[in-house]
Design a protein around this motif. Structure first.
Motif, PDB file in Angstrom:
ATOM      1  N   SER B  74     -19.028  -1.607   3.681  1.00  0.00           N
ATOM      2  CA  SER B  74     -18.419  -1.503   5.004  1.00  0.00           C
ATOM      3  C   SER B  74     -17.391  -2.606   5.189  1.00  0.00           C
ATOM      4  N   LEU B  75     -16.409  -2.298   6.007  1.00  0.00           N
ATOM      5  CA  LEU B  75     -15.370  -3.256   6.368  1.00  0.00           C
ATOM      6  C   LEU B  75     -15.466  -3.507   7.860  1.00  0.00           C
ATOM      7  N   HIS B  76     -15.591  -4.767   8.244  1.00  0.00           N
ATOM      8  CA  HIS B  76     -15.631  -5.151   9.644  1.00  0.00           C
ATOM      9  C   HIS B  76     -14.331  -5.865   9.991  1.00  0.00           C
ATOM     10  N   ILE B  77     -13.741  -5.462  11.089  1.00  0.00           N
ATOM     11  CA  ILE B  77     -12.529  -6.115  11.580  1.00  0.00           C
ATOM     12  C   ILE B  77     -12.834  -6.655  12.975  1.00  0.00           C
ATOM     13  N   VAL B  78     -12.793  -7.985  13.091  1.00  0.00           N
ATOM     14  CA  VAL B  78     -13.106  -8.602  14.376  1.00  0.00           C
ATOM     15  C   VAL B  78     -12.151  -9.772  14.640  1.00  0.00           C
ATOM     16  N   PRO B  79     -11.458  -9.824  15.788  1.00  0.00           N
ATOM     17  CA  PRO B  79     -11.351  -8.747  16.757  1.00  0.00           C
ATOM     18  C   PRO B  79     -10.293  -7.738  16.308  1.00  0.00           C
ATOM     19  N   SER B  80     -10.451  -6.501  16.684  1.00  0.00           N
ATOM     20  CA  SER B  80      -9.477  -5.480  16.322  1.00  0.00           C
ATOM     21  C   SER B  80      -8.204  -5.658  17.148  1.00  0.00           C
ATOM     22  N   GLN B  81      -7.067  -5.396  16.495  1.00  0.00           N
ATOM     23  CA  GLN B  81      -5.769  -5.519  17.147  1.00  0.00           C
ATOM     24  C   GLN B  81      -5.016  -4.195  17.013  1.00  0.00           C
ATOM     25  N   PRO B  82      -4.118  -3.898  17.932  1.00  0.00           N
ATOM     26  CA  PRO B  82      -3.358  -2.639  17.828  1.00  0.00           C
ATOM     27  C   PRO B  82      -2.639  -2.482  16.491  1.00  0.00           C
ATOM     28  N   GLY B  83      -2.176  -3.598  15.913  1.00  0.00           N
ATOM     29  CA  GLY B  83      -1.495  -3.552  14.618  1.00  0.00           C
ATOM     30  C   GLY B  83      -2.405  -3.163  13.464  1.00  0.00           C
ATOM     31  N   ASP B  84      -3.706  -3.135  13.721  1.00  0.00           N
ATOM     32  CA  ASP B  84      -4.644  -2.710  12.679  1.00  0.00           C
ATOM     33  C   ASP B  84      -4.696  -1.189  12.564  1.00  0.00           C
ATOM     34  N   SER B  85      -4.077  -0.489  13.479  1.00  0.00           N
ATOM     35  CA  SER B  85      -4.094   0.974  13.454  1.00  0.00           C
ATOM     36  C   SER B  85      -3.399   1.467  12.185  1.00  0.00           C
ATOM     37  N   ALA B  86      -4.160   2.148  11.353  1.00  0.00           N
ATOM     38  CA  ALA B  86      -3.680   2.600  10.045  1.00  0.00           C
ATOM     39  C   ALA B  86      -4.785   3.448   9.416  1.00  0.00           C
ATOM     40  N   VAL B  87      -4.523   3.941   8.222  1.00  0.00           N
ATOM     41  CA  VAL B  87      -5.571   4.610   7.448  1.00  0.00           C
ATOM     42  C   VAL B  87      -6.151   3.600   6.467  1.00  0.00           C
ATOM     43  N   TYR B  88      -7.452   3.501   6.420  1.00  0.00           N
ATOM     44  CA  TYR B  88      -8.136   2.544   5.557  1.00  0.00           C
ATOM     45  C   TYR B  88      -8.848   3.294   4.423  1.00  0.00           C
ATOM     46  N   PHE B  89      -8.567   2.852   3.205  1.00  0.00           N
ATOM     47  CA  PHE B  89      -9.196   3.448   2.028  1.00  0.00           C
ATOM     48  C   PHE B  89     -10.102   2.422   1.364  1.00  0.00           C
ATOM     49  N   CYS B  90     -11.297   2.852   0.999  1.00  0.00           N
ATOM     50  CA  CYS B  90     -12.073   2.031   0.081  1.00  0.00           C
ATOM     51  C   CYS B  90     -11.840   2.560  -1.322  1.00  0.00           C
ATOM     52  N   ALA B  91     -11.971   1.682  -2.294  1.00  0.00           N
ATOM     53  CA  ALA B  91     -11.779   2.063  -3.689  1.00  0.00           C
ATOM     54  C   ALA B  91     -12.826   1.346  -4.522  1.00  0.00           C
ATOM     55  N   ALA B  92     -13.319   2.037  -5.524  1.00  0.00           N
ATOM     56  CA  ALA B  92     -14.346   1.478  -6.389  1.00  0.00           C
ATOM     57  C   ALA B  92     -13.885   1.568  -7.828  1.00  0.00           C
ATOM     58  N   ARG B  93     -14.253   0.553  -8.596  1.00  0.00           N
ATOM     59  CA  ARG B  93     -13.773   0.495  -9.966  1.00  0.00           C
ATOM     60  C   ARG B  93     -14.894   0.680 -10.970  1.00  0.00           C
ATOM     61  N   LEU B  94     -14.643   1.610 -11.918  1.00  0.00           N
ATOM     62  CA  LEU B  94     -15.477   1.719 -13.099  1.00  0.00           C
ATOM     63  C   LEU B  94     -14.604   1.271 -14.261  1.00  0.00           C
ATOM     64  N   SER B  95     -13.673   2.122 -14.625  1.00  0.00           N
ATOM     65  CA  SER B  95     -12.582   1.696 -15.502  1.00  0.00           C
ATOM     66  C   SER B  95     -11.291   1.805 -14.710  1.00  0.00           C
ATOM     67  N   ALA B  96     -11.048   2.924 -14.085  1.00  0.00           N
ATOM     68  CA  ALA B  96      -9.944   3.063 -13.136  1.00  0.00           C
ATOM     69  C   ALA B  96     -10.517   3.035 -11.721  1.00  0.00           C
ATOM     70  N   TYR B  97      -9.624   2.878 -10.755  1.00  0.00           N
ATOM     71  CA  TYR B  97     -10.090   2.855  -9.372  1.00  0.00           C
ATOM     72  C   TYR B  97     -10.195   4.272  -8.825  1.00  0.00           C
ATOM     73  N   ILE B  98     -11.262   4.535  -8.100  1.00  0.00           N
ATOM     74  CA  ILE B  98     -11.458   5.814  -7.430  1.00  0.00           C
ATOM     75  C   ILE B  98     -11.420   5.551  -5.940  1.00  0.00           C
ATOM     76  N   PHE B  99     -10.557   6.289  -5.257  1.00  0.00           N
ATOM     77  CA  PHE B  99     -10.353   6.062  -3.838  1.00  0.00           C
ATOM     78  C   PHE B  99     -11.186   7.033  -3.013  1.00  0.00           C
ATOM     79  N   GLY B 100     -11.601   6.550  -1.840  1.00  0.00           N
ATOM     80  CA  GLY B 100     -12.179   7.434  -0.852  1.00  0.00           C
ATOM     81  C   GLY B 100     -11.076   8.210  -0.141  1.00  0.00           C
TER      82      GLY B 100
END
Lengths: 113, 109
Positions: B74-100
């Motif tokens: 999980s990603l926590h953003i505190v405090p949230s700001q209007p400039g944080d409005s965006a699409v957030y992707f998590c990615a996990a690495r085995l050999s290459a990165y796999i995105f959510g």
């Protein structure tokens, strides 16, 4: 601050034509990547490149795709015969080490008509 | 085969409050996780990462938590700001990165 650059920002091509997407990675990085994002879908890994050869590729990266580092600064993705379903944003990325964070370019929007 | 999932396509939060973005994964061999933020017509921007040997990493307003037993990030953003409005992707690495698939965060002023 160093950044990854990509050209062109938008490429429109006819189905069956060849396209070359260009990237200039961050200068001291050694690992290079291409990803794509079809509209509304997730970012998908295509290929990674290190020491002048492909280190890994996904099943998307078939014989129609190739990558090259023609000189010390550019990293290119070639699609030999474009299909409609190749329309997507293509992102180049680079990293200093294989397991460090990857820095992405702004993307090239490829539209195949 | 969705090895990395972000089950919430969107999230709205009031300015100043906490934003919590979640990510689940299936492969216990992933050893490195990242969060990226993406604005329209731009490439993903790296935010914060965490190695699988840690359970928390903090950088300013951003904190990433890793629960390996639950295969949850999980990603926590505190405090949230209007400039944080965006699409957030998590990615996990085995050999290459796999995105959510991403979560669109909207921070309301």
């Amino acid at each position: 601050e160093p950044e990854v650059t990509q050209t062109p920002s938008h490429q429109v091509t006819q189905m069956g034509q060849e396209v070359i997407l260009r990237c200039v990675p961050i200068s001291n990085h050694l690992y290079f990547y291409w990803y794509r994002q079809i509209l509304g879908q997730k970012v998908e890994f295509l290929v990674s490149f290190y020491n002048n050869e492909i280190s890994e590729k996904s099943e998307i990266f078939d014989d129609q795709f190739s990558v090259e580092r023609p000189d010390g600064s550019n990293f290119t993705l070639k699609i030999r015969s474009t299909k409609l379903e190749d329309s997507a944003m293509y992102f180049c990325a680079s990293s200093a080490e294989t397991r460090s964070e990857q820095f992405f370019g702004p993307g090239t929007r490829l539209t195949v008509l | 085969d969705q090895q990395v999932k972000q089950n919430s396509p969107s999230l709205s939060v009031q300015e100043g409050r906490i934003s919590i973005l979640n990510c689940d994964y299936t492969n216990s061999m992933f050893d490195y996780f990242l969060w990226y933020k993406k604005y329209p017509a731009e490439g993903p921007t790296f935010l914060i990462s965490i190695s699988s040997i840690k359970d928390k990493n903090e950088d300013g307003r951003f904190t990433v938590f890793l629960n390996k037993s639950a295969k949850h990030l999980s990603l926590h953003i505190v405090p949230s700001q209007p400039g944080d409005s965006a699409v957030y992707f998590c990615a996990a690495r085995l050999s290459a990165y796999i995105f959510g698939t991403g979560t669109r965060l909207k921070v309301l002023a």
